[in-house]
Motif scaffolding. Structure first.
Motif, PDB file in Angstrom:
ATOM      1  N   SER A  89     -64.261   3.131 -82.090  1.00 55.81           N
ATOM      2  CA  SER A  89     -63.427   2.266 -82.928  1.00 55.81           C
ATOM      3  C   SER A  89     -63.715   2.475 -84.419  1.00 55.81           C
ATOM      4  CB  SER A  89     -63.651   0.797 -82.559  1.00 55.81           C
ATOM      5  OG  SER A  89     -65.013   0.447 -82.726  1.00 55.81           O
ATOM      6  N   ASP A  90     -64.956   2.887 -84.739  1.00 64.55           N
ATOM      7  CA  ASP A  90     -65.294   3.160 -86.138  1.00 64.55           C
ATOM      8  C   ASP A  90     -64.501   4.356 -86.656  1.00 64.55           C
ATOM      9  OD1 ASP A  90     -67.127   1.109 -86.034  1.00 64.55           O
ATOM     10  OD2 ASP A  90     -68.788   2.420 -85.481  1.00 64.55           O
ATOM     11  N   PHE A  91     -64.389   5.383 -85.826  1.00 62.83           N
ATOM     12  CA  PHE A  91     -63.624   6.574 -86.203  1.00 62.83           C
ATOM     13  C   PHE A  91     -62.151   6.230 -86.383  1.00 62.83           C
ATOM     14  CE2 PHE A  91     -61.020  10.242 -84.880  1.00 62.83           C
ATOM     15  CZ  PHE A  91     -61.405  11.157 -85.856  1.00 62.83           C
ATOM     16  N   VAL A  92     -61.625   5.459 -85.448  1.00 58.32           N
ATOM     17  CA  VAL A  92     -60.226   5.034 -85.534  1.00 58.32           C
ATOM     18  C   VAL A  92     -59.997   4.214 -86.795  1.00 58.32           C
ATOM     19  CG1 VAL A  92     -58.408   3.666 -84.442  1.00 58.32           C
ATOM     20  CG2 VAL A  92     -59.897   5.089 -83.036  1.00 58.32           C
ATOM     21  N   GLY A  93     -60.947   3.339 -87.107  1.00 59.23           N
ATOM     22  CA  GLY A  93     -60.837   2.511 -88.309  1.00 59.23           C
ATOM     23  C   GLY A  93     -60.792   3.340 -89.572  1.00 59.23           C
ATOM     24  N   MET A  94     -61.660   4.375 -89.646  1.00 56.57           N
ATOM     25  CA  MET A  94     -61.674   5.245 -90.819  1.00 56.57           C
ATOM     26  C   MET A  94     -60.372   6.050 -90.927  1.00 56.57           C
ATOM     27  SD  MET A  94     -64.462   4.693 -92.489  1.00 56.57           S
ATOM     28  CE  MET A  94     -64.230   2.978 -91.989  1.00 56.57           C
ATOM     29  N   MET A  95     -59.857   6.472 -89.775  1.00 52.49           N
ATOM     30  CA  MET A  95     -58.591   7.208 -89.774  1.00 52.49           C
ATOM     31  C   MET A  95     -57.448   6.335 -90.270  1.00 52.49           C
ATOM     32  SD  MET A  95     -58.848  10.398 -88.699  1.00 52.49           S
ATOM     33  CE  MET A  95     -57.267  10.815 -87.999  1.00 52.49           C
TER      34      MET A  95
END
Length: 291
Positions: free
Chosen positions: A224-230
């Motif tokens: 979810s952190d990666f998705v948030g940054m994207m």
């Protein structure tokens, strides 16, 4: 940064830019046509019946699909790749120069500011933008002229070398640098992008810390952190592009052949006076799709 790292940045930036240029060329042609004053070629007149029975004409600004349809009907599919040659010639060195200048500038600024801070990224991006724009503006001018060269099927199309000759004969060497002031103004897009991105990223980080403390858990990286940054990157880029987009329209107008547009602010004012504020956002939808 070692010589090997510089070469890697040059190669990666060049390859990525080349592939992107090929895939998005049709969108670039449509966007450039919509941005130009010659968009009137694609404007249709709509008959409106008045209460008295008389008819009046209303000018309707064309959308991307309408513009695409007219290009295909009048000029053929090949016209969607007008300017691809100069684009391929220019995109590799442009991206390569940008990435190399960005990396070198960041390395030097890390010794002055906090390493990898927002200030370092913003100033590095701005300096890299100035360097790349100054070096490659003549290539982009030729690309724009070719994309605006609307000719019916069967007519002889202007080539890149013919375009270069015409620009030089008409305006000399300075003619190849028309629109550069608008490109410089477009660097503000990078600044806005970083400001919004850092703000969203900070909010996401604060939310995660608060959530972790509330559940008494250790902070670990999740998908979810990666998705948030994207999402943060996509949101900030879309906002920055929309805010700074008028410089794209001004740049295209300045690069038109035999144009009445002379400088950045004169063009900006003239476009608004003659066509309204909405004209500063012609082609925005196509541009966002091509990002």
């Amino acid at each position: 940064m070692s010589q090997r790292d510089t070469l890697v940045h040059l190669f990666a930036g060049g390859c990525g830019g080349t592939v992107g240029a090929i895939l998005t060329c049709p969108l670039e042609v449509v966007k450039t046509r919509l941005q130009s004053s010659s968009v009137t070629l694609y404007i249709s007149e709509v008959q409106l019946n008045t209460m008295a029975g008389a008819s009046v004409n209303r000018v309707v600004s064309p959308g991307p699909l309408h513009c695409l349809k007219v290009i295909l009907e009048k000029e053929g599919p090949r016209s969607l790749f007008r300017g691809l040659g100069p684009n391929l010639v220019g995109v590799a060195p442009s991206r390569a120069i940008y990435f190399a200048a960005y990396s070198n500038c960041k390395e030097k600024l890390n010794d002055i500011f906090d390493p990898d801070s927002t200030q370092v990224h913003m100033i590095s991006a701005a300096m890299a933008g100035f360097t790349a724009i100054t070096a490659t503006n003549p290539i982009w001018l030729v690309k724009t002229r070719l994309q605006l060269d609307a000719r019916n099927r069967g007519e002889k199309r202007m080539g890149a070398f013919e375009c270069i000759r015409k620009v030089y004969q008409t305006d000399g060497l300075k003619g190849f640098y028309r629109g550069m002031s608008a490109s410089y103004a477009g660097i503000s897009e990078t600044v806005i992008h970083f400001v919004i991105y850092e703000s969203i990223k900070q909010k996401l980080l604060e939310y995660k810390i608060a959530s972790t403390m509330e559940n008494d858990e250790e902070s670990v990286k999740e998908a979810s952190d990666f998705v948030g940054m994207m999402l943060a990157a996509a949101t900030s880029k879309t906002c920055a592009t929309t805010i700074a987009y008028p410089h794209e329209v001004v740049r295209t107008r300045l690069r038109e052949e035999g144009t009445k547009y002379r400088s950045f602010f004169q063009t900006l004012s003239l476009v608004v006076q003659e066509e309204g504020y909405g004209s500063l956002y012609r082609g925005l939808t196509t541009h966002l799709v091509a990002l």
